[in-house]
Motif scaffolding. Structure first.
Motif, PDB file in Angstrom:
ATOM      1  N   THR A   1      -8.698  52.955  40.248  1.00 58.86           N
ATOM      2  CA  THR A   1      -9.108  51.553  40.160  1.00 58.86           C
ATOM      3  C   THR A   1      -7.900  50.666  39.884  1.00 58.86           C
ATOM      4  O   THR A   1      -6.820  51.150  39.526  1.00 58.86           O
ATOM      5  CB  THR A   1     -10.140  51.369  39.047  1.00 58.86           C
ATOM      6  OG1 THR A   1      -9.517  51.720  37.792  1.00 58.86           O
ATOM      7  CG2 THR A   1     -11.359  52.255  39.267  1.00 58.86           C
ATOM      8  N   VAL A   2      -8.098  49.364  40.017  1.00 59.44           N
ATOM      9  CA  VAL A   2      -7.023  48.431  39.696  1.00 59.44           C
ATOM     10  C   VAL A   2      -6.570  48.616  38.256  1.00 59.44           C
ATOM     11  O   VAL A   2      -5.365  48.682  37.965  1.00 59.44           O
ATOM     12  CB  VAL A   2      -7.478  46.984  39.945  1.00 59.44           C
ATOM     13  CG1 VAL A   2      -6.435  45.996  39.426  1.00 59.44           C
ATOM     14  CG2 VAL A   2      -7.754  46.741  41.420  1.00 59.44           C
ATOM     15  N   ALA A   3      -7.530  48.721  37.346  1.00 58.79           N
ATOM     16  CA  ALA A   3      -7.185  48.880  35.933  1.00 58.79           C
ATOM     17  C   ALA A   3      -6.418  50.174  35.692  1.00 58.79           C
ATOM     18  O   ALA A   3      -5.445  50.204  34.920  1.00 58.79           O
ATOM     19  CB  ALA A   3      -8.445  48.836  35.071  1.00 58.79           C
ATOM     20  N   ALA A   4      -6.849  51.270  36.342  1.00 58.23           N
ATOM     21  CA  ALA A   4      -6.182  52.558  36.144  1.00 58.23           C
ATOM     22  C   ALA A   4      -4.755  52.535  36.683  1.00 58.23           C
ATOM     23  O   ALA A   4      -3.835  53.083  36.066  1.00 58.23           O
ATOM     24  CB  ALA A   4      -6.977  53.672  36.810  1.00 58.23           C
TER      25      ALA A   4
ATOM     26  N   GLU B   1      -2.837  49.804  37.128  1.00 61.44           N
ATOM     27  CA  GLU B   1      -2.024  48.946  36.268  1.00 61.44           C
ATOM     28  C   GLU B   1      -1.664  49.656  34.967  1.00 61.44           C
ATOM     29  O   GLU B   1      -0.515  49.593  34.501  1.00 61.44           O
ATOM     30  CB  GLU B   1      -2.769  47.646  35.979  1.00 61.44           C
ATOM     31  CG  GLU B   1      -2.882  46.719  37.183  1.00 61.44           C
ATOM     32  CD  GLU B   1      -3.471  45.380  36.801  1.00 61.44           C
ATOM     33  OE1 GLU B   1      -3.887  45.220  35.634  1.00 61.44           O
ATOM     34  OE2 GLU B   1      -3.511  44.494  37.668  1.00 61.44           O
ATOM     35  N   ASP B   2      -2.640  50.333  34.381  1.00 59.37           N
ATOM     36  CA  ASP B   2      -2.373  51.038  33.123  1.00 59.37           C
ATOM     37  C   ASP B   2      -1.386  52.178  33.330  1.00 59.37           C
ATOM     38  O   ASP B   2      -0.532  52.425  32.467  1.00 59.37           O
ATOM     39  CB  ASP B   2      -3.678  51.576  32.539  1.00 59.37           C
ATOM     40  CG  ASP B   2      -3.456  52.280  31.202  1.00 59.37           C
ATOM     41  OD1 ASP B   2      -3.117  51.591  30.218  1.00 59.37           O
ATOM     42  OD2 ASP B   2      -3.606  53.516  31.154  1.00 59.37           O
TER      43      ASP B   2
ATOM     44  N   ARG C   1       1.978  50.543  33.529  1.00 48.97           N
ATOM     45  CA  ARG C   1       2.373  49.892  32.276  1.00 48.97           C
ATOM     46  C   ARG C   1       2.655  50.907  31.165  1.00 48.97           C
ATOM     47  O   ARG C   1       3.621  50.760  30.410  1.00 48.97           O
ATOM     48  CB  ARG C   1       1.277  48.925  31.841  1.00 48.97           C
ATOM     49  CG  ARG C   1       1.651  48.044  30.659  1.00 48.97           C
ATOM     50  CD  ARG C   1       0.517  47.112  30.270  1.00 48.97           C
ATOM     51  NE  ARG C   1       0.244  46.105  31.286  1.00 48.97           N
ATOM     52  CZ  ARG C   1      -0.874  46.053  32.023  1.00 48.97           C
ATOM     53  NH1 ARG C   1      -1.820  46.967  31.864  1.00 48.97           N
ATOM     54  NH2 ARG C   1      -1.046  45.100  32.912  1.00 48.97           N
TER      55      ARG C   1
ATOM     56  N   CYS D   1      -6.973  49.157  45.832  1.00 48.58           N
ATOM     57  CA  CYS D   1      -7.431  50.242  44.960  1.00 48.58           C
ATOM     58  C   CYS D   1      -8.902  50.538  45.255  1.00 48.58           C
ATOM     59  O   CYS D   1      -9.519  49.923  46.125  1.00 48.58           O
ATOM     60  CB  CYS D   1      -7.229  49.852  43.507  1.00 48.58           C
ATOM     61  SG  CYS D   1      -5.491  49.566  43.073  1.00 48.58           S
TER      62      CYS D   1
ATOM     63  N   ASP E   1     -11.538  49.814  43.751  1.00 43.48           N
ATOM     64  CA  ASP E   1     -12.501  48.761  43.443  1.00 43.48           C
ATOM     65  C   ASP E   1     -12.022  47.370  43.814  1.00 43.48           C
ATOM     66  O   ASP E   1     -12.675  46.386  43.481  1.00 43.48           O
ATOM     67  CB  ASP E   1     -12.860  48.798  41.958  1.00 43.48           C
ATOM     68  CG  ASP E   1     -11.648  48.609  41.038  1.00 43.48           C
ATOM     69  OD1 ASP E   1     -10.508  48.713  41.545  1.00 43.48           O
ATOM     70  OD2 ASP E   1     -11.844  48.368  39.840  1.00 43.48           O
TER      71      ASP E   1
ATOM     72  N   LEU F   1      -4.900  44.937  44.451  1.00 41.05           N
ATOM     73  CA  LEU F   1      -3.848  44.722  43.467  1.00 41.05           C
ATOM     74  C   LEU F   1      -2.735  43.955  44.183  1.00 41.05           C
ATOM     75  O   LEU F   1      -2.049  44.510  45.050  1.00 41.05           O
ATOM     76  CB  LEU F   1      -3.317  46.049  42.926  1.00 41.05           C
ATOM     77  CG  LEU F   1      -2.110  45.977  41.978  1.00 41.05           C
ATOM     78  CD1 LEU F   1      -2.417  45.106  40.767  1.00 41.05           C
ATOM     79  CD2 LEU F   1      -1.662  47.369  41.560  1.00 41.05           C
TER      80      LEU F   1
END
Length: 634
Positions: free
Chosen positions: A55-58, A60-61, A64, A107, A109, A112
């Motif tokens: 996912t986008v969050a995964a 990015e994390d 980061r 991604c 979902d 990005l």
């Protein structure tokens, strides 16, 4: 050498409301993971997220936190394989988006944005790590795969109305220029493709890049690898052009890949007697061919080492990490280990598909060359694949994506199938020479090829552009002196103690190969050899190609370096001419093998002597001669 932190994301199984599914992205990530692990002997820290987990969050994390743990002296690698997308740029983004679009990788979902990705990567680099991103998706050149003929799929997802692709203002990049290296599958306005390569579905760029890395030595730079990967991609037709960023010479793009991280220093391969008999520590993982025809690969013993002069062993079974071999005409001591190098390299045949049943039968009968194999399904396509399309009274030889390799050939008389077969064998032979690559060798990068404009006051050589090409331009109309660019080409042996034999081939886009530039000489340590004995080399468009604004031609300078003299006969190939006997290649080994010792072979100045040439290495320099648009000069 610091730590290697690698974060990889691959998405095949997109939700239907997001994008159509793909088939090669998980394979991309799996093979990239395997390569990085093998190259670092398992020392790299690798995290992967696949399909719905990406996912986008995964992502990015992962950048980061996981890559963000890399510090000074470490290397952080981000790899993404999946769809790309773009959306009309608005507001301030139009100031920096000359295409009028914002690009994004897609991604599981949603998108990005490229600017946000770039800022995230630069934030990692700001902590002192060396950061590199590999993106195999459409429009990836702006980031920091619709069905096509012959099983190709574009890694493209059209934007959805509910998506808002911002310009990345939420993440402020560090002050100053971008600090990461980007290897992108295509330019920011191009599609990227996936298809069958070696029997598996892969992104064209990923497959090409991984092949280039496997074949390269430990100090191969990102610029060199991008150039090698671009050449491999073009063999499939050439619609997408991989991109390197930043392009500035002497910067991060000219650093060794992953900081030069390898399991061990490159050197000779070793022959030893093991549980299954004699074996050499070199296999498919190092780029050797397996399966039918692999027995054409041979290794020669380097130095006397107690063996008979010119002693060789021949492959009988090629495995991932080693090759089982049989000694040829000698009996090695099972208690000893012998350093060996490749003296004959079996290359996989190019594959051919035919879209006309009657023509297929005729061509199958005509294709007797070991360089070719007729196949029926995309899953069987080789690294180099030709499509033959018969329509009416002509036959076209095409790449995977429909690009013509040559002008259409007549297909009416009985001998026309043979002519098409000759053309295919010629093209396969030319590509075999252009893409010939040694395995990692102690000779890698010891000889530097420099192309210098003849009128350059400072004598500085040309540097590659973002696609890895050296570009030479015609002078504008009315300029005093010759319009065609003149250059000098020099070969500098940077070794402090090795005398090396060198040959420089010129492979043209008319499918010719010739060693006339530097036909084979020894160059002493620290010494320089000059093409054409120091005379200028004139670069020009071939006969029949008008020198109008925008016209161009391409050459590939293939440097072959060896410890001993080689025969140059296998490296000669006249330009393809459908009506000329000279285009029929007569020097191809009957097994489709490229040989480097050629015992008993001849050259213009007499027979080759001295047995096996020992170690050898190659390098390819892509050269583009262009006629600039009106009003622009060199």
């Amino acid at each position: 050498m610091g730590s290697i932190h690698t974060f990889m994301a691959g998405v095949n199984d997109y939700p239907s409301e997001i994008a159509p599914p793909l088939k090669g992205c998980v394979n991309d990530v799996t093979e990239a993971h395997r390569l990085v692990s093998a190259r670092t002997a398992g020392g790299a820290q690798v995290r992967t997220v696949l399909d719905g987990a990406a996912t986008v969050a995964a992502v990015e994390d992962g950048i980061r936190t996981f890559l963000g743990a890399a510090g000074p002296g470490d290397t952080a690698l981000f790899w993404f394989s999946g769809h790309g997308t773009q959306q009309v740029a608005t507001g301030a983004d139009l100031l920096i988006e000359a295409t009028g679009f914002n690009q994004a990788l897609l991604c599981a979902d949603g998108p990005l944005p490229d600017k946000r990705l770039g800022a995230l990567l630069d934030a990692v680099a700001a902590r002192g790590a060396h950061v590199v991103a590999v993106l195999d998706c459409c429009y990836s050149g702006g980031a920091s795969r619709d069905d096509l003929p012959e099983g190709l799929t574009a890694r493209l997802a059209p934007p959805r109305p509910e998506w808002v692709v911002p310009g990345g203002r939420e993440v402020a990049p560090p002050a100053g220029p971008a600090r990461h290296v980007l290897l992108a599958a295509s330019r920011l306005d191009e599609l990227s493709y996936e298809g069958y390569y070696g029997g598996r579905r892969h992104g064209a760029f990923t497959y090409a890049l991984l092949s280039a890395v496997r074949a390269a030595g430990p100090d191969a730079t990102y610029r060199q690898l991008l150039s090698a990967a671009d050449a491999r991609v073009q063999r499939s037709g050439g619609r997408q052009r991989p991109v390197l960023y930043p392009q500035t010479p002497g910067g991060a793009a000219d650093l060794p890949f992953l900081g030069g991280a390898v399991a061990e220093a490159a050197g000779e391969h070793l022959l030893r007697c093991a549980a299954h008999g004699w074996e050499v520590d070199c296999g498919t993982g190092h780029g050797l061919r397996d399966g039918e025809g692999a027995e054409g690969t041979e290794f020669g013993v380097v130095g006397s080492q107690g063996a008979v002069p010119g002693a060789v062993v021949r492959a009988r079974s090629v495995r991932a990490d080693r090759t089982l071999v049989e000694p040829v005409g000698w009996a090695p001591d099972p208690e000893r280990v012998y350093p060996v190098s490749l003296t004959a390299l079996a290359t996989p045949p190019a594959t051919v598909s035919v879209d006309d049943g009657h023509a297929s039968g005729l061509l199958r009968a005509a294709l007797s060359s070991p360089l070719l194999r007729v196949v029926d399904r995309p899953e069987e396509y080789g690294d180099l694949h030709f499509r033959v399309e018969v329509r009416g009274d002509s036959a076209r030889v095409l790449g995977r994506d429909g690009t013509d390799f040559v002008e259409p050939l007549p297909f009416t008389a009985d001998g026309d199938a043979r002519r098409v077969g000759d053309c295919l064998a010629h093209l396969a032979r030319w590509h075999q020479l252009r893409d010939l690559t040694s395995r990692p060798s102690v000779l890698d990068n010891l000889v530097q090829v420099e192309v210098v404009p003849w009128d350059a006051a400072d004598g500085r050589p040309l540097v590659p552009d973002g696609s890895g090409d050296l570009v030479c331009s015609y002078a504008p109309q009315g300029t005093p002196g010759p319009r065609e660019p003149w250059v000098s080409i020099r070969l500098h042996n940077r070794s402090p103690h090795r005398t090396l034999w060198c040959v420089l081939l010129d492979l043209t886009d008319r499918y010719a190969a010739d060693p006339a530039l530097y036909p084979g000489h020894f160059i002493g340590p620290g010494r320089t050899g000059h093409a054409l004995d120091g005379d200028p080399v004139q670069l020009s468009l071939p006969e029949g190609r008008a020198a109008v604004p925008g016209a161009e031609c391409r050459d590939w300078l293939k440097l072959i370096v060896a410890e001993g003299e080689l025969s140059t006969a296998p490296f000669r190939l006249r330009a393809w001419d459908p009506d000329g006997d000279g285009s029929r290649e007569a020097t191809v080994d009957p097994a489709g093998v490229v040989r480097f010792d050629a015992p008993g072979g001849t050259r213009e100045a007499g027979p080759v002597t001295g047995g096996a040439p020992g170690r050898w290495a190659t390098r390819t320099i892509a050269l583009r001669t262009v006629v600039p648009p009106t009003g622009r000069g060199a």
